[in-house]
Design a protein around this motif. Structure first.
Motif, PDB file in Angstrom:
ATOM      1  N   ILE A 178       0.849  -1.192   0.000  1.00  0.00           N
ATOM      2  CA  ILE A 178       0.000   0.000   0.000  1.00  0.00           C
ATOM      3  C   ILE A 178       0.887   1.245   0.000  1.00  0.00           C
ATOM      4  O   ILE A 178       1.796   1.373   0.825  1.00  0.00           O
ATOM      5  CB  ILE A 178      -0.919   0.066   1.235  1.00  0.00           C
TER       6      ILE A 178
ATOM      7  N   TYR B   7      -6.329  11.334   5.599  1.00  0.00           N
ATOM      8  CA  TYR B   7      -7.044  10.095   5.910  1.00  0.00           C
ATOM      9  C   TYR B   7      -7.798  10.215   7.232  1.00  0.00           C
ATOM     10  O   TYR B   7      -8.894   9.659   7.377  1.00  0.00           O
ATOM     11  CB  TYR B   7      -6.065   8.918   5.910  1.00  0.00           C
TER      12      TYR B   7
ATOM     13  N   TYR C 136     -11.648   9.775   6.964  1.00  0.00           N
ATOM     14  CA  TYR C 136     -12.076   8.466   7.468  1.00  0.00           C
ATOM     15  C   TYR C 136     -12.147   8.407   8.993  1.00  0.00           C
ATOM     16  O   TYR C 136     -12.516   7.373   9.554  1.00  0.00           O
ATOM     17  CB  TYR C 136     -11.148   7.365   6.946  1.00  0.00           C
TER      18      TYR C 136
ATOM     19  N   TYR D 195      -5.907   4.256   9.100  1.00  0.00           N
ATOM     20  CA  TYR D 195      -6.560   3.886   7.841  1.00  0.00           C
ATOM     21  C   TYR D 195      -5.712   2.879   7.048  1.00  0.00           C
ATOM     22  O   TYR D 195      -6.189   1.813   6.659  1.00  0.00           O
ATOM     23  CB  TYR D 195      -6.812   5.136   6.992  1.00  0.00           C
TER      24      TYR D 195
ATOM     25  N   ASN E 152      -5.311  -0.480   8.812  1.00  0.00           N
ATOM     26  CA  ASN E 152      -6.549  -1.255   8.731  1.00  0.00           C
ATOM     27  C   ASN E 152      -6.692  -1.925   7.363  1.00  0.00           C
ATOM     28  O   ASN E 152      -7.068  -3.099   7.265  1.00  0.00           O
ATOM     29  CB  ASN E 152      -7.766  -0.354   8.967  1.00  0.00           C
ATOM     30  N   LYS E 153      -6.382  -1.173   6.315  1.00  0.00           N
ATOM     31  CA  LYS E 153      -6.492  -1.713   4.957  1.00  0.00           C
ATOM     32  C   LYS E 153      -5.475  -2.829   4.721  1.00  0.00           C
ATOM     33  O   LYS E 153      -5.782  -3.861   4.121  1.00  0.00           O
ATOM     34  CB  LYS E 153      -6.298  -0.598   3.931  1.00  0.00           C
TER      35      LYS E 153
ATOM     36  N   LEU F 150      -6.203  -6.672   3.691  1.00  0.00           N
ATOM     37  CA  LEU F 150      -5.582  -7.257   2.498  1.00  0.00           C
ATOM     38  C   LEU F 150      -4.889  -8.579   2.823  1.00  0.00           C
ATOM     39  O   LEU F 150      -4.956  -9.544   2.057  1.00  0.00           O
ATOM     40  CB  LEU F 150      -4.559  -6.292   1.898  1.00  0.00           C
TER      41      LEU F 150
ATOM     42  N   VAL G 297      -2.224   0.124  -4.679  1.00  0.00           N
ATOM     43  CA  VAL G 297      -2.245  -1.141  -3.952  1.00  0.00           C
ATOM     44  C   VAL G 297      -1.830  -2.264  -4.883  1.00  0.00           C
ATOM     45  O   VAL G 297      -2.210  -2.280  -6.063  1.00  0.00           O
ATOM     46  CB  VAL G 297      -3.656  -1.439  -3.403  1.00  0.00           C
TER      47      VAL G 297
ATOM     48  N   THR H  43     -11.340  -5.141   0.095  1.00  0.00           N
ATOM     49  CA  THR H  43     -10.757  -4.137   0.985  1.00  0.00           C
ATOM     50  C   THR H  43     -11.123  -2.715   0.587  1.00  0.00           C
ATOM     51  O   THR H  43     -11.395  -1.862   1.442  1.00  0.00           O
ATOM     52  CB  THR H  43      -9.221  -4.298   1.020  1.00  0.00           C
ATOM     53  N   PHE H  44     -11.152  -2.459  -0.721  1.00  0.00           N
ATOM     54  CA  PHE H  44     -11.410  -1.098  -1.188  1.00  0.00           C
ATOM     55  C   PHE H  44     -12.771  -0.951  -1.869  1.00  0.00           C
ATOM     56  O   PHE H  44     -13.083   0.130  -2.386  1.00  0.00           O
ATOM     57  CB  PHE H  44     -10.283  -0.641  -2.123  1.00  0.00           C
TER      58      PHE H  44
END
Length: 633
Positions: free
Chosen positions: A14, A23, A27, A32, A35-36, A40, A270, A281-282
C-alpha cells in the motif's frame, strides 16, 4: 486438495498518495492504511500460515528519526500476532492520551508503522526452517536511505547455485545460498551500483554529498535496476520491494507464473497476489483492478507517480494453473467460473465410470475447496439427465400419458454432502496403527443417504497428489456408508512432475501418479526403460540447464492415462475396503479449455516454462534411483 500441499506466498503493498492528515479528515482514523493492510493480508490468509511480516517507510523524517519499521511472526496465529504488535501503541494512546491519536505530527515522530508506504507478506515455507529470518519482508540495511531495501515475494528460483556464484564473482560474501538471500543481494548490488553511478555523475557536476542524496532519491532508475538484477533469474516470481527513500515496485516473472494485481485511485496505490483481496478491501469493481503482465513491473515513485513498464523480455504466458484449480481463493469471479467448468468437463467421464446408472448414484465432494468444481459437474449432470429424459419421453410415442411423463420428470440427480471435516486432530501416539486410526477420523460422514451395496458414490476432489489422505482417511470413512462403488473424480490432471516455482511439490516420489507408473513398469517387466532413462539423466546431470531434456516423460509414454489411473485406484484402496474404488482425472486438454489464460501445466505434462525446470525433474529422478529423499533444487 485432500493431500496437504504447502504452496505459494502472499504479498500486499500500500502506498498512500495523500498527506497523512487527509485520511484522518476523511475516514476519522489515523490507522486507515494499517486497517487496509490488515484486511488485504487477512483476505489472502490462504496463501500462507507459517509466518507473516510487515515493513513500513515514513517519508521526510528528520535525521536521527526512525523511518523504517519491520515486524515478523512465526507464531501459530502470525497475522494476529503481527497486527497486535502494530496496533499496540495506538491502543496505549487511546487508553492513556487519546488526544495524541489526532496529532499526525506526534504519531509520525513517535509511533512505529504510522507511515506512507507499507509492505506485507504471508509465508508458506517450501524450503528452510520457519525461523523469523526466513519470514519476509527481508531487509538490506544501509545508512543511506537510497540503499535501504526491503523485499517480500512469492517465488522460487531453480538456479540459486549459479546466481550465488555470480554474487561471489561480484566480490560479495552472501551469508546464505537461499533464493531469498540471493534475490535480496542481487537487487541490493545493483541498487548500490545505481547509487554509485549517479553519485559519480553528480560529484563531477559539483553537487555536495547531501545534495546528491536528494537528487538520487528523485531520479532512481528502478526499471534499469530490475532489468539488471533479473537478467539471469530462472523461476517464477512476484516480488515487491520498497526502498528507504520511498520508491516501490512489484515485479512479475516473464512467463507470468506467479500472480500479481494492482489498483490505484487518487488516495492509494495497492498491489496484491490475489484480486478479490483488493475488491473487498477497497470496495472496487473488478474492472478497475489490473493484472501486472508477465515481465512487467509496477513502479511507484516517491512523488506518487506510478506506472507499469516491461523490465525483461516477456515470454509465452504460462501462469500457474494450480492457482486456478486450488490455491487462489475461489471468490475471484474468473476462478470460480473456471473451477465450475473443470467440474462440468468431468461429468461425462464420471458417468461412464458408473455406466450411466444415474438413479443409483450419489454425487458429492471433498474437501470444501472442491465445492465449485462439484457445482459445475452437477449443472452438467442436470443437462445430461434432461437430455436423457427428453429421449425417454419421445420414445413413449403412442404410450405417452401425463402419469408416465411425470414419472420420468420426477427422476433427479442425487447430490449430498457426505463428508464433513472435523476439528484438526493432533496425536502424539507413537504406534503407527493407532496414529493412523485417529487420522482416519479427520472427516466424518453423513449416515443414511446411501442405499447399502446398491448405490455408487461419486466424490469430487480438486486434485490428487500423494493419495495418502485418500487411502488413510477419506476412502475408509466413505466405505462405512456401504456404497458398492466409490469414484474419486479429480478436477485436476495427474500430477506427474515436480514443481520448482513456488509449490511444495519438489520430490517426484511423493506423487501417486509416479509411483503408479513405476509399479506398472515393474508389472510389465520393462525395468530396462528405467535404467535407460536414468543413464540419460546422469549423462546430462552437469550440463548447462539450457541443454537438459526431460527424459522422465519416456516412462509415462509407456502407458495410457487410464492405465495409470486404474493403478492409482488399486494403490489407494485400503486392504479392508468393501467397495470397488475407481479414480477419474481431468484431461490436460480439458484443463486448458477451462483455464485458457493460465496454461502453466508443467506438473501435469513436464513442459516446463524455463530451462531450470528440466534440470529439477532430471535431478529429482536421479535422487529417486539413488535413494536420496531430498529436494532437487
Amino acid at each position: 486438495m485432500s493431500d496437504q500441499i504447502k504452496h505459494e506466498c502472499g504479498i500486499a503493498l500500500i502506498r498512500l498518495l495523500q498527506p497523512l492528515e487527509y485520511y484522518y479528515s476523511n475516514y476519522g482514523t489515523n490507522t486507515y492504511a494499517i486497517n487496509k493492510l490488515h484486511l488485504l493480508i487477512e483476505k489472502q490468509h490462504n496463501r500462507g500460515q507459517d509466518g507473516a511480516g510487515v515493513a513500513s517507510i515514513k517519508f521526510n523524517q528528520k535525521q536521527g528519526s526512525r523511518y523504517i519499521d519491520c515486524v515478523k511472526s512465526n507464531s501459530s496465529s502470525p497475522i494476529n500476532d503481527v497486527f497486535k504488535q502494530i496496533y499496540s501503541p495506538f491502543q496505549d494512546l487511546q487508553k492513556n492520551n487519546p488526544s495524541r491519536l489526532r496529532d499526525v505530527g506526534y504519531l509520525k515522530e513517535n509511533v512505529p508503522f504510522f507511515a506512507e508506504l507499507y509492505l506485507g507478506h504471508l509465508r508458506y515455507g517450501t524450503f528452510g526452517k520457519n525461523n523469523l529470518e526466513n519470514i519476509h519482508p527481508v531487509i538490506r540495511s544501509n545508512n543511506w536511505k537510497t540503499r535501504n531495501l526491503a523485499l517480500a515475494g512469492n517465488f522460487n528460483l531453480t538456479n540459486v547455485d549459479e546466481l550465488f556464484n555470480q554474487l561471489v564473482e561480484l566480490g560479495q560474501y552472501p551469508i546464505a545460498t537461499s533464493d531469498t538471500v540471493t534475490i535480496l543481494e542481487k537487487i541490493g548490488h545493483f541498487l548500490d551500483e545505481e547509487n554509485e553511478r549517479q553519485y559519480r555523475e553528480l560529484k563531477e557536476k559539483g553537487y555536495s554529498k547531501k545534495e546528491a542524496t536528494e537528487h538520487i532519491a528523485q531520479n532512481m532508475d528502478i526499471r534499469q535496476l530490475l532489468t539488471r538484477s533479473a537478467q539471469h533469474w530462472d523461476g517464477g516470481y512476484a516480488i515487491a520491494g520498497i526502498i528507504g527513500h520511498g520508491d516501490a515496485f512489484v515485479m512479475r516473472d516473464p512467463n507470468g507464473i506467479r500472480p500479481a494485481y494492482w489498483y490505484a485511485d487518487n488516495e492509494v496505490v495497492v498491489a496484491t497476489s490475489e484480486r478479490p483481496a483488493i475488491q473487498t478491501t477497497f470496495n472496487v469493481h473488478v474492472d478497475k483492478i489490473k493484472e501486472i503482465e508477465p515481465g512487467t513491473a509496477l513502479i511507484i515513485k516517491r512523488n506518487g507517480e506510478h506506472f507499469t513498464v516491461p523490465f525483461i523480455e516477456p515470454q509465452k504466458r504460462l501462469a500457474c494453473s494450480f492457482e486456478r484449480i486450488y490455491f487462489s481463493r475461489g471468490t475471484d469471479k474468473d476462478i470460480y467460473l473456471e473451477r465450475k467448468k473443470l467440474g462440468k468437463l468431468l461429468a461425462k467421464k464420471v458417468l461412464e465410470k458408473v455406466n450411466y446408472d444415474i438413479e443409483n448414484t450419489v454425487f458429492s465432494y471433498i474437501p470444501n475447496t472442491a465445492a465449485s468444481a462439484f457445482y459445475g459437474m452437477r449443472e452438467e449432470l442436470f443437462n445430461i439427465y434432461d437430455d436423457i429424459k427428453v429421449d425417454q419421453i419421445v420414445n413413449l410415442k403412442d404410450e405417452i400419458s401425463p402419469e408416465k411423463v411425470k414419472q420420468i420428470l420426477a427422476k433427479k440427480i442425487r447430490s449430498e454432502k457426505v463428508a464433513v471435516k472435523d476439528i484438526k486432530l493432533r496425536t502424539f501416539i507413537a504406534q503407527e496403527s493407532q496414529r493412523n486410526d485417529l487420522v482416519a477420523h479427520v472427516y466424518d460422514v453423513t449416515y443414511g443417504i446411501i442405499n447399502t451395496h446398491k448405490d455408487n458414490l461419486v466424490v469430487v476432489d480438486d486434485s490428487i497428489v500423494r493419495g495418502t489422505t485418500l487411502k488413510n482417511s477419506i476412502i475408509r470413512i466413505l466405505d462405512r456408508l456401504g456404497p458398492k462403488h466409490i469414484v474419486i473424480a479429480s478436477s485436476a490432471p495427474q500430477v506427474r512432475y515436480p514443481d520448482c516455482y513456488g509449490i511444495d511439490m519438489a520430490v517426484i516420489t511423493d506423487f501417486i501418479a509416479f509411483k503408479a507408473c513405476i509399479e506398472l513398469i515393474k508389472e510389465t517387466k520393462q525395468e530396462n526403460i528405467i535404467n535407460i532413462v536414468y543413464k540419460k539423466c546422469k549423462e546430462q546431470e552437469f550440463a548447462p540447464k539450457e541443454q537438459i531434456v526431460n527424459y522422465v516423460k519416456d516412462l509415462y509414454d509407456l502407458f495410457t492415462e487410464e492405465q495409470i489411473s486404474d493403478k492409482i485406484a488399486q494403490m489407494i484402496t485400503p486392504s479392508d475396503c468393501k467397495a470397488k474404488i475407481s479414480v477419474v482425472y481431468q484431461s490436460v486438454e480439458n484443463l486448458h479449455k477451462a483455464t485458457p489464460n493460465n496454461l502453466g501445466d508443467w506438473y501435469f505434462t513436464g513442459n516446463y516454462p524455463t530451462p531450470g525446470g528440466n534440470k529439477v525433474v532430471n535431478k529429482s529422478f536421479i535422487n529417486f534411483i539413488e535413494g536420496k529423499n531430498e529436494r532437487a533444487y
